[in-house]
Design a protein around this motif. Structure first.
Motif: not given
Length: 314
Positions: A28-46, A102-105
């Motif tokens: 794990i290196i990414l701060q907002a990789g899949l395991p971290r998102l699951i751990e933090g209860g993130v349900k929607l990530q821009f 959600l994809l953002h520019i």
């Protein structure tokens, strides 16, 4: 449950092709990789498309396509991840084991003011747009551009087309003059994905009181960010320092229009206790000590959900 209004995980995956969004354990290196998102209860990530000129030279539409390809292969290939393209897609938040993206520019340089390319990225899944990064481009001046100009003629046409086709506009990286130009040019609500309060931390990327008030008055949304040097001038920021920005926006009457845009994977120095997406629980714990439960739930997900349910395409 959390909605996070900004991260640069796609930039990390673009810059280092060896990284994996779903890496586990020691990898794990990414701060907002899949395991971290699951751990933090993130349900929607821009997820931002940010093309760094220092890394690639002049941004081109091919770079945008490379980002979309990474998004498809590394994120949307995960069975639990679903793209949010419309109001109806927000229902993914109600499904156990599902996560929306959600994809953002972030900086429209590569679109070259071409309305056809704008319509193309909409078809590819982009639903929110920031015209600039920090400096000037064909559309507008950015927050740290020395001349601090406003929107160009192309920029004005571009934002009108964004509103017509259903792309929501983000003001986080605009110069102050460009912010007010956009405020006059638009009819729909707009938002700041990852900016803080200038009166508390006077950085050019933060928003003045009248800018914050304008977003609230338009029924927009203010996404406060965890970048330490947008939280406190000496950069030695804590969660308590961050909460001063929450208090300020609430005092303006913005408790129902305040949310978070972490900027994870977009900066290296962290606030202790907010080092990655898995630490949203630490922020939630501190918020519950100070605010009513319904307010905290609004900050974490409800306010973003309301804003998107009103402003995403049908």
């Amino acid at each position: 449950m959390v909605i996070d209004g900004h991260c640069d995980v796609l930039y990390k995956l673009f810059s280092n092709k060896q990284l994996q969004f779903d890496a586990h354990g020691q990898d794990i290196i990414l701060q907002a990789g899949l395991p971290r998102l699951i751990e933090g209860g993130v349900k929607l990530q821009f997820c931002a498309i940010f093309i760094d000129e220092d890394e690639v030279g002049t941004p081109t539409f091919r770079h945008v396509l490379e980002y979309v390809d990474i998004y498809d292969k590394q994120l949307l290939s995960q069975p639990m991840i679903h793209p949010v393209l419309s109001k109806a897609d927000l229902s993914v938040m109600n499904e156990d084991g599902k996560l929306g993206t959600l994809l953002h520019i972030e900086g429209a340089d590569a679109l070259e003011g071409d309305l056809m390319l704008l319509r193309m990225v909409y078809r590819l899944g982009v639903r929110t747009m920031g015209l600039t990064w920090n400096y000037s481009n064909w559309a507008a001046d950015g927050a740290v551009e020395p001349r601090q100009g406003g929107l160009t003629t192309k920029g004005r046409k571009f934002i009108r087309e964004c509103e017509r086709i259903g792309i929501i506009l983000d003001v986080s990286h605009l110069s102050e003059r460009a912010f007010w130009d956009l405020e006059k040019e638009t009819k729909k609500p707009f938002f700041a994905s990852h900016s803080n309060v200038y009166d508390i931390c006077p950085h050019n990327r933060n928003l003045r009181r009248d800018q914050l008030q304008a977003i609230l008055d338009r029924d927009g949304l203010v996404g406060l960010t965890f970048v330490p040097y947008f939280v406190k001038q000496d950069k030695d920021a804590t969660i308590d320092d961050f909460l001063r920005h929450v208090d300020y926006v609430c005092a303006l009457g913005g408790a129902d229009k305040l949310a978070f845009g972490s900027d994870f994977d977009g900066f290296s120095q962290m606030i202790p206790g907010l080092e990655h997406a898995g630490h949203f629980v630490n922020l939630a714990n501190e918020l519950y000590k100070r605010y009513k439960p319904e307010e905290v739930e609004g900050f974490l997900f409800g306010n973003w959900h309301r804003f998107l349910s009103h402003n995403l395409p049908d």
